[in-house]
Scaffold this motif. Structure first.
Motif, PDB file in Angstrom:
ATOM      1  N   VAL A 113      -8.089  -0.762   1.243  1.00 18.88           N
ATOM      2  CA  VAL A 113      -7.083  -1.049   2.279  1.00 18.88           C
ATOM      3  C   VAL A 113      -7.684  -1.961   3.359  1.00 18.88           C
ATOM      4  CG1 VAL A 113      -5.727  -0.002   4.137  1.00 18.88           C
ATOM      5  CG2 VAL A 113      -5.729   1.041   1.860  1.00 18.88           C
ATOM      6  N   LYS A 128      -9.617   3.837   1.342  1.00 20.21           N
ATOM      7  CA  LYS A 128      -9.755   3.120   2.621  1.00 20.21           C
ATOM      8  C   LYS A 128     -10.452   1.763   2.484  1.00 20.21           C
ATOM      9  CE  LYS A 128     -11.716   3.642   7.243  1.00 20.21           C
ATOM     10  NZ  LYS A 128     -10.808   2.654   7.825  1.00 20.21           N
ATOM     11  N   ARG A 188      -4.193   9.200  -5.713  1.00 22.05           N
ATOM     12  CA  ARG A 188      -3.995  10.569  -6.205  1.00 22.05           C
ATOM     13  C   ARG A 188      -3.114  10.619  -7.449  1.00 22.05           C
ATOM     14  NH1 ARG A 188      -2.763  13.681  -0.705  1.00 22.05           N
ATOM     15  NH2 ARG A 188      -2.515  11.621   0.184  1.00 22.05           N
ATOM     16  N   LEU A 209       5.800   2.067   7.244  1.00 22.38           N
ATOM     17  CA  LEU A 209       6.679   3.225   7.350  1.00 22.38           C
ATOM     18  C   LEU A 209       5.830   4.491   7.326  1.00 22.38           C
ATOM     19  CD1 LEU A 209       8.452   0.817   6.182  1.00 22.38           C
ATOM     20  CD2 LEU A 209       9.995   2.608   5.402  1.00 22.38           C
ATOM     21  N   GLY A 210       6.090   5.393   8.276  1.00 21.34           N
ATOM     22  CA  GLY A 210       5.240   6.564   8.446  1.00 21.34           C
ATOM     23  C   GLY A 210       5.911   7.879   8.115  1.00 21.34           C
ATOM     24  N   GLY A 211       5.410   8.941   8.732  1.00 23.36           N
ATOM     25  CA  GLY A 211       5.829  10.306   8.417  1.00 23.36           C
ATOM     26  C   GLY A 211       7.164  10.685   9.046  1.00 23.36           C
ATOM     27  N   ILE A 241       0.890  -1.176   0.000  1.00 23.32           N
ATOM     28  CA  ILE A 241       0.000   0.000   0.000  1.00 23.32           C
ATOM     29  C   ILE A 241       0.916   1.211   0.000  1.00 23.32           C
ATOM     30  CG2 ILE A 241      -1.797   1.242   1.287  1.00 23.32           C
ATOM     31  CD1 ILE A 241      -2.454  -1.564   2.589  1.00 23.32           C
ATOM     32  N   SER A 262      -1.425   4.805  -4.415  1.00 25.00           N
ATOM     33  CA  SER A 262      -2.154   6.027  -4.055  1.00 25.00           C
ATOM     34  C   SER A 262      -3.172   6.342  -5.141  1.00 25.00           C
ATOM     35  CB  SER A 262      -1.181   7.201  -3.917  1.00 25.00           C
ATOM     36  OG  SER A 262      -1.926   8.399  -3.765  1.00 25.00           O
ATOM     37  N   PHE A 270       3.572  -1.227   3.993  1.00 22.65           N
ATOM     38  CA  PHE A 270       2.879   0.064   3.862  1.00 22.65           C
ATOM     39  C   PHE A 270       3.889   1.191   3.944  1.00 22.65           C
ATOM     40  CE2 PHE A 270       1.293   3.924   5.830  1.00 22.65           C
ATOM     41  CZ  PHE A 270       0.199   4.238   5.028  1.00 22.65           C
ATOM     42  N   VAL A 271       3.693   2.213   3.123  1.00 21.19           N
ATOM     43  CA  VAL A 271       4.446   3.469   3.252  1.00 21.19           C
ATOM     44  C   VAL A 271       3.441   4.603   3.112  1.00 21.19           C
ATOM     45  CG1 VAL A 271       6.262   4.932   2.288  1.00 21.19           C
ATOM     46  CG2 VAL A 271       6.578   2.458   2.326  1.00 21.19           C
ATOM     47  N   ASN A 328       3.740  10.302  -2.958  1.00 17.85           N
ATOM     48  CA  ASN A 328       4.887  11.182  -3.232  1.00 17.85           C
ATOM     49  C   ASN A 328       6.003  10.534  -4.054  1.00 17.85           C
ATOM     50  OD1 ASN A 328       5.559   9.664  -0.917  1.00 17.85           O
ATOM     51  ND2 ASN A 328       7.125  11.140  -0.357  1.00 17.85           N
ATOM     52  N   CYS A 380       9.621  12.122   2.291  1.00 20.23           N
ATOM     53  CA  CYS A 380       9.721  11.731   3.697  1.00 20.23           C
ATOM     54  C   CYS A 380      11.132  11.954   4.215  1.00 20.23           C
ATOM     55  CB  CYS A 380       9.318  10.285   3.881  1.00 20.23           C
ATOM     56  SG  CYS A 380      10.481   9.190   3.091  1.00 20.23           S
ATOM     57  N   LYS A 395      -1.776  -1.804  -3.932  1.00 11.87           N
ATOM     58  CA  LYS A 395      -2.846  -0.801  -3.809  1.00 11.87           C
ATOM     59  C   LYS A 395      -2.131   0.552  -3.756  1.00 11.87           C
ATOM     60  CE  LYS A 395      -4.779   1.820  -1.651  1.00 11.87           C
ATOM     61  NZ  LYS A 395      -4.674   3.264  -2.037  1.00 11.87           N
TER      62      LYS A 395
END
Ligand code: NAD
Length: 498
Positions: free
Chosen positions: A209, A206, A177, A247-249, A146, A175, A223-224, A150, A281, A173
């Motif tokens: 996901v 969502k 955008r 992996l997050g912000g 997922i 983005s 996930f990123v 960016n 990121c 899956k």
């Protein structure tokens, strides 16, 4: 208007949901495509296709799987320009920046080409009388990725080559955008000879996901994206019994010590703060000069440089940065700048209300420089993910280190100095996963692994490189003894191999 469809079992399909969403050119603000939004039915179909493809794919020799990665490398190199144009059309980043994204993705493909060596396992002869042990790593089955907006090509390619090379089949899956890059990636793999069903793309948000998290036949999720969603996917995915890396912000600081080359530090901050409009990121969003004199010299250098940033659409070869991804992102970034101003930050260069002639509908935010930012400000605590550089003045090196170590995020960081002792101390003490010494964006090369600390990652494994082999396989250890004809009788004590 083109409709961007799912790709399941080698076939393009609009799916059953009937729902779509606009995809924009962020430089003009025009809707240029529509993407279908899948949900449970589409995820079920994709997992079925991936599950059907798994026995043959995992049974294909590692050398043959590597040959497809090698072919992919050739296809990507030949079609790099087209990939970059596809990225930029929906993301807005400059063409050169998009080419850089392709180059970093290629590193992961190259590492995956060496998979036969990486999977060759361990063997120990005579661990006990007539007993041998071998350990191998086996594929998990169907795994899912997922991904965020960016890096619409690089981040899926952080995952797919390694997952497939290890013998898994994949459901992506991407983005919603900027979804076209995902379908192009599929096309590149197909040209490289990947069999149908090994890679599947389901578009959506969502609902898709949640269907991934709930599906019993998905063994692992990579996930990123942003931290709240990373945490959501990690906790729900683990509760559903899956292996998850999420992996997050980030909020990446760069310390500038008084002995640093200020010109070099300012150049580094411009590229790392404003490249890709700050939507990375690993972007540096906080400069931490140590001492008032260093801070004054830095701010004096940076202010005219931020004012002079060349902003334009990806088709403008002179542009240094493009628009942000959506109108919502533009509004959020501008609101955060206003919050910073309201809380006492000095707005040295103001990017709010930026307009580009001929592109009035685009999602533009000008380069923004905030000085005298403090720890308690919203603009410091939150990830902005836009072209905004905050200057937080620290009175000592120790204060600067403490500041970074206290922050909720720990993705990347850098120090600019000529002092080897300080640099060595920094590398050891800093609570961050990826550290640069006079290197502003220390993204590890493809044969190392990528991953932050603290709220920037959930799960034990970083992404790509050696960590990916561990994430996408599980260990099996086989201990064997062949009959010798000599009976030793039943043993009731715990086997000691002695
Ligand atoms: P995002 O979290 O909004 O979206 C990421 C993915 O999650 C998308 O595929 C999206 O469809 C899905 N998603 C969004 N909302 C959801 C919800 N409520 N429930 C379930 N799924 C949902 O992130 P983004 O805006 O696309 O990307 C930017 C973020 O990604 C930033 O926070 C950035 O720091 C982070 N990022 C991190 C890394 C890293 O390596 N740590 C790399 C790139 C981006």
């Amino acid at each position: 208007m083109t409709i961007i469809e799912h790709i399941i079992g080698g076939q393009n399909t609009p799916g059953a949901s009937g729902e779509t969403q606009n995809v924009y050119n962020p430089a003009t603000g025009e809707a240029i495509h529509q993407v279908v939004l899948g949900a449970e039915a589409e995820i079920n179909a994709a997992v079925r296709a991936a599950k059907d493809a798994f026995p043959a794919w995992s049974g294909t020799s590692p050398a043959k799987r590597a040959a497809i990665m090698f072919a992919l490398r050739g296809v990507m190199t030949r079609r790099a320009d087209e990939i970059a144009r596809t990225i930029s059309a929906e993301h807005g980043k400059t063409h050169d920046d998009a080419l850089g994204e392709v180059a970093r993705a290629l590193e992961v493909v190259e590492y995956a080409c060496g998979i036969p060596d990486k999977l060759k396992g361990d063997f120990s002869r005579e661990v006990g009388p007539g007993i041998d042990t071998c350990a191998e790593r086996q594929a998990l089955g169907v795994v899912a990725g997922i991904t965020p907006f960016n890096f619409p090509a690089m981040v899926p390619l952080w995952m797919i080559p390694m997952a497939l090379a290890c013998g898994n089949t994949f459901v992506l899956k991407p983005s919603e955008r900027d979804p076209s890059s995902a379908n192009l990636i599929y096309d590149l793999f197909r040209e490289a000879g990947l069999p149908d069903g090994v890679l599947n793309v389901v578009h959506g948000g969502k609902q898709a996901v949640d269907a991934v998290i709930a599906h019993p036949n998905i063994q692992a999720i990579s996930f990123v994206g942003s931290t709240p969603i990373a945490h959501y996917i990690y906790s729900n995915g683990c509760a559903a019994g899956k292996r998850v890396q999420a992996l997050g912000g980030a909020k990446n600081h760069m310390i500038i010590l008084p002995d640093a080359d200020i010109d070099q530090a300012a150049d580094a901050l411009m590229g790392a703060g404003f490249g890709s409009a700050g939507e990375r990121c690993m972007a540096i969003s906080v400069a931490v000069p140590v001492g008032e004199e260093t801070a004054n010299r830095l701010v004096e250098k940076l202010t005219p440089m931020v004012r002079a940033l060349k902003i334009g659409p990806s088709t403008d070869t002179d542009a240094e940065m493009g628009p942000v991804i959506t109108k919502e992102a533009k509004d959020r970034i501008e609101n955060l700048i206003s919050a910073g101003e309201g809380e006492g930050a000095e707005v040295l260069v103001d990017g709010r209300g930026y307009n580009l002639q001929g592109y009035e509908g685009g999602f533009w935010v000008g380069g923004t420089l905030l000085d005298r930012v403090t720890e308690d400000m919203t603009v410091y605590k939150q990830e902005i993910f836009g072209p905004v550089l905050s200057v937080l003045r620290a009175d000592s090196y120790d204060t600067a280190v403490e500041l970074i170590n206290k922050h909720q995020y720990g993705n990347g960081t850098a120090i600019f100095t000529r002092d080897g002792d300080a640099a060595r101390d920094f590398a050891k003490r800093i609570q961050v996963g990826m550290v640069g010494i006079n290197v502003p964006i220390p993204v590890p090369v493809g044969y190392h692994s990528f991953g932050g600390w603290k709220q920037s990652i959930f799960g034990a494994h970083g992404i790509y490189g050696p960590e990916a082999i561990h994430f996408y396989t599980r260990l099996k250890t086989v201990t064997s003894r062949w009959p010798t004809g000599i009976r030793s009788g039943a043993e009731f004590t715990f086997p000691s191999m002695g």
